[in-house]
Design a protein around this motif. Structure first.
Motif, short mmCIF file in Angstrom:
data_model
loop_
_atom_site.label_atom_id
_atom_site.label_comp_id
_atom_site.label_asym_id
_atom_site.label_seq_id
_atom_site.Cartn_x
_atom_site.Cartn_y
_atom_site.Cartn_z
N TYR A 150 38.14 20.82 -30.22
CA TYR A 150 37.83 22.09 -30.56
C TYR A 150 38.65 23.35 -29.63
O TYR A 150 37.67 24.31 -29.59
N SER A 153 38.79 26.32 -32.09
CA SER A 153 36.86 26.90 -32.39
C SER A 153 37.18 27.70 -30.86
O SER A 153 36.81 28.81 -31.42
N PHE A 154 37.06 27.16 -30.12
CA PHE A 154 37.33 28.22 -28.80
C PHE A 154 38.19 28.88 -28.38
O PHE A 154 37.31 30.21 -28.24
N TRP A 157 36.93 31.48 -30.97
CA TRP A 157 36.01 32.92 -30.36
C TRP A 157 36.31 33.72 -29.22
O TRP A 157 35.33 35.35 -29.22
N THR A 252 38.66 26.24 -21.09
CA THR A 252 38.45 25.44 -21.81
C THR A 252 38.51 23.98 -21.67
O THR A 252 37.82 23.23 -22.96
N MET A 275 33.96 25.69 -21.30
CA MET A 275 33.19 25.08 -22.22
C MET A 275 32.33 24.13 -21.44
O MET A 275 31.98 24.15 -20.44
N ASN A 366 30.15 21.01 -28.14
CA ASN A 366 30.35 21.66 -27.92
C ASN A 366 29.68 22.68 -27.59
O ASN A 366 30.06 23.78 -28.62
N TYR A 367 29.51 23.15 -26.88
CA TYR A 367 29.12 24.54 -26.27
C TYR A 367 30.78 25.31 -25.62
O TYR A 367 30.84 24.57 -24.62
N ILE A 368 29.87 26.51 -25.60
CA ILE A 368 31.11 27.80 -24.93
C ILE A 368 30.20 28.66 -24.32
O ILE A 368 28.49 29.41 -24.76
N LYS A 381 28.91 28.36 -29.90
CA LYS A 381 29.57 26.44 -29.43
C LYS A 381 30.63 25.87 -30.79
O LYS A 381 31.05 27.44 -31.52
N THR A 382 31.46 25.02 -30.79
CA THR A 382 31.95 25.21 -31.13
C THR A 382 32.19 24.24 -32.31
O THR A 382 31.03 23.61 -32.29
N LYS A 383 33.15 24.49 -33.43
CA LYS A 383 32.86 23.50 -34.20
C LYS A 383 33.71 22.83 -34.97
O LYS A 383 35.26 22.39 -33.88
#
Length: 383
Positions: A150, A153-154, A157, A252, A275, A366-368, A381-383
C-alpha cells in the motif's frame, strides 16, 4: 403450561456451556509484545482473536465436519525480542500442543520462519518485512497487506496533498526498521520527494533530542516515522516540537494514533498523517473496540481488526478443509476461505504472488488518516 423464562434461559446457557466444554479444543497461539513499547499492537494481536473465539464459543463452538470445537487463544509475551519469540513458540508447540500460531513481529517471524515450515505449523504473521514470504513459504500466511502493498498509493496521495518535498526518515534499528527505511526511501524518491537522510534508534530508547536535533538541522518538510511503535512515535513528535520543529509528521506503518496522542499530546500530534487499519466511524470496528475496552479497560489499537479478521480467515480455512488436525489440508484451504468480508465490511482476498512470488497473504484495505483535535480521521484509502 406456564414457561419459567429465567429458568429456561438458565438451562439453555448451561446446555451451551456443557456442549462447548465437552467439545474438542482448537488452540491458536499468539506470540507478541504484550509489554513494552509495542504492547498496544501486541495486546490487540492477542485480544482480537480472543474476542472472536468468545463470540464463536458463545454460539456453541466452531463447527468443522459436523463436530463442534471450542476455540482457545494462548498468548505469550516476546517483548519484541527474537529469542523470546523462539522460546514462546517452543512452549506453544511442544507443551501446549498448538498447531496454529499468530506472530506479531518481523524479527520473531524471521527467527521462526524455517521452524514453522519444518514443524508444519500454520503461522499467520503480521510481519512488515518483505523477507517473511517467498516461494518456499508453504505454512506461513501474512494476515494483512503490509507497506509493500500500500505504500505506493499512500505516498502518491501525499505527493498530491502535502506541501514540501524534503523528507527525513526515522525507524527502529531492527528487521522492521531496516526494511521500512529501504522501502520508504525508494518510494518517496519515485514520487519526486528528496530524501535528506535516515536515522535508526533502539526500541528501548527514550531520549531523542540529540537525534532530532540532527534531523531538524536537515530542514525537512516531512519527518516519516515508518515502523516506530505508537508510544515511541509520540515521544519523538513531542521532543521534536520542543526543539522547534513545526512541520509535518507522517507514519506509513504501524498505526496507533491514540497512543501517539497520549504520548505526544494533542497539540503536538495535530496534523500527523498516518496509515490506519480501521475507520473509527465504522460500526464493525466500534463493536470490536467496545469489546476490547470491556475486556482490557482501555482503548484498543485499531490494528485489532487485522488480527480479528486474520483469525477469522484461519477458522474459515479449517471449516473449508474439514479438519482442525491436518495442517497441510488447512493451509491448502486458504484460497477457498477467501474472499470473505472483514469486520468492517471490506472485501478480504487472497494474493501476494506479484510481490513475493507466492500467494500467501490476506489482502486487506488500509486507510489514510490524519490526527485532528486528538482523534484519528479517515481522509483517504490506499489502493
Amino acid at each position: 403450561m406456564t414457561l419459567n423464562i429465567p429458568r429456561a434461559l438458565a438451562l439453555l446457557a448451561t446446555s451451551m456451556t456443557l456442549s462447548v466444554a465437552s467439545a474438542q479444543t482448537v488452540k491458536i497461539g499468539v506470540i507478541a509484545a504484550l509489554t513494552g513499547g509495542g504492547a498496544p499492537w501486541g495486546l490487540a494481536a492477542a485480544e482480537g482473536p480472543r474476542i472472536l473465539a468468545q463470540e464463536i464459543n458463545d454460539k456453541g463452538g466452531l463447527e468443522v465436519a459436523g463436530k463442534k470445537h471450542k476455540v482457545e487463544i494462548v498468548a505469550y509475551d516476546d517483548q519484541y525480542k527474537a529469542a523470546d519469540a523462539v522460546a514462546a513458540y517452543n512452549r506453544l508447540v511442544n507443551q501446549d500442543k498448538v498447531k496454529y500460531v499468530i506472530i506479531m513481529g518481523s524479527a520473531a517471524t524471521m527467527a521462526l520462519k524455517q521452524q514453522v515450515e519444518d514443524d508444519k505449523v500454520v503461522a499467520l504473521t503480521a510481519s512488515y518485512t518483505g523477507k517473511a514470504l517467498d516461494k518456499g513459504s508453504k505454512y506461513m500466511i501474512r494476515l494483512y497487506s503490509p507497506p509493500d502493498d500500500y505504500i505506493g498509493s499512500f505516498i502518491a496521495w501525499m505527493k498530491d496533498n502535502v506541501k514540501g518535498r524534503r523528507v527525513a526518515i526515522i525507524n527502529p534499528n531492527d528487521e522492521t526498521g531496516w526494511d521500512q527505511t529501504q522501502l520508504a526511501t525508494r518510494v518517496f524518491k519515485a514520487n519526486g520527494f528528496e530524501v535528506l537522510g535516515s536515522e535508526l534508534f533502539e526500541r528501548v530508547q527514550k531520549d531523542f533530542q540529540p537525534m532530532m536535533t540532527k534531523v531538524i538541522a536537515m530542514k525537512p518538510d516531512v519527518i516519516e516515522l515508518g515502523g516506530t511503535s505508537p508510544a515511541t512515535a509520540g515521544l519523538i513528535i513531542r521532543q521534536a516540537r520542543e526543539l522547534g520543529y513545526d512541520k509535518l509528521f507522517s507514519k506509513t506503518g504501524g498505526a496507533g494514533p491514540k497512543d501517539i496522542v497520549a504520548s505526544a499530546g494533542a497539540k503536538a500530534a495535530e496534523g500527523t498523517i498516518n496509515m490506519l487499519y480501521a475507520d473509527p466511524a465504522n460500526e464493525g470496528y466500534k463493536r470490536l473496540a467496545a469489546a476490547y475496552k470491556k475486556a482490557r479497560g482501555q482503548d484498543a489499537n485499531e490494528i485489532i481488526v487485522s488480527f480479528y479478521d486474520g483469525a477469522n480467515v484461519l477458522l474459515n480455512a479449517m471449516q473449508k478443509a474439514g479438519t482442525v488436525d491436518d495442517t497441510s489440508k488447512v493451509i491448502a484451504a486458504f484460497p477457498k476461505a477467501l474472499p470473505m468480508k472483514s469486520i468492517q465490511g471490506d472485501q478480504l482476498t487472497f494474493g501476494g504472488k506479484s510481490t513475493y512470488g507466492v500467494d500467501a497473504q490476506v489482502m486487506t484495505i488500509n486507510y489514510i488518516g490524519s490526527i485532528r483535535n486528538g482523534e484519528p480521521v479517515v481522509i483517504g484509502k490506499t489502493k
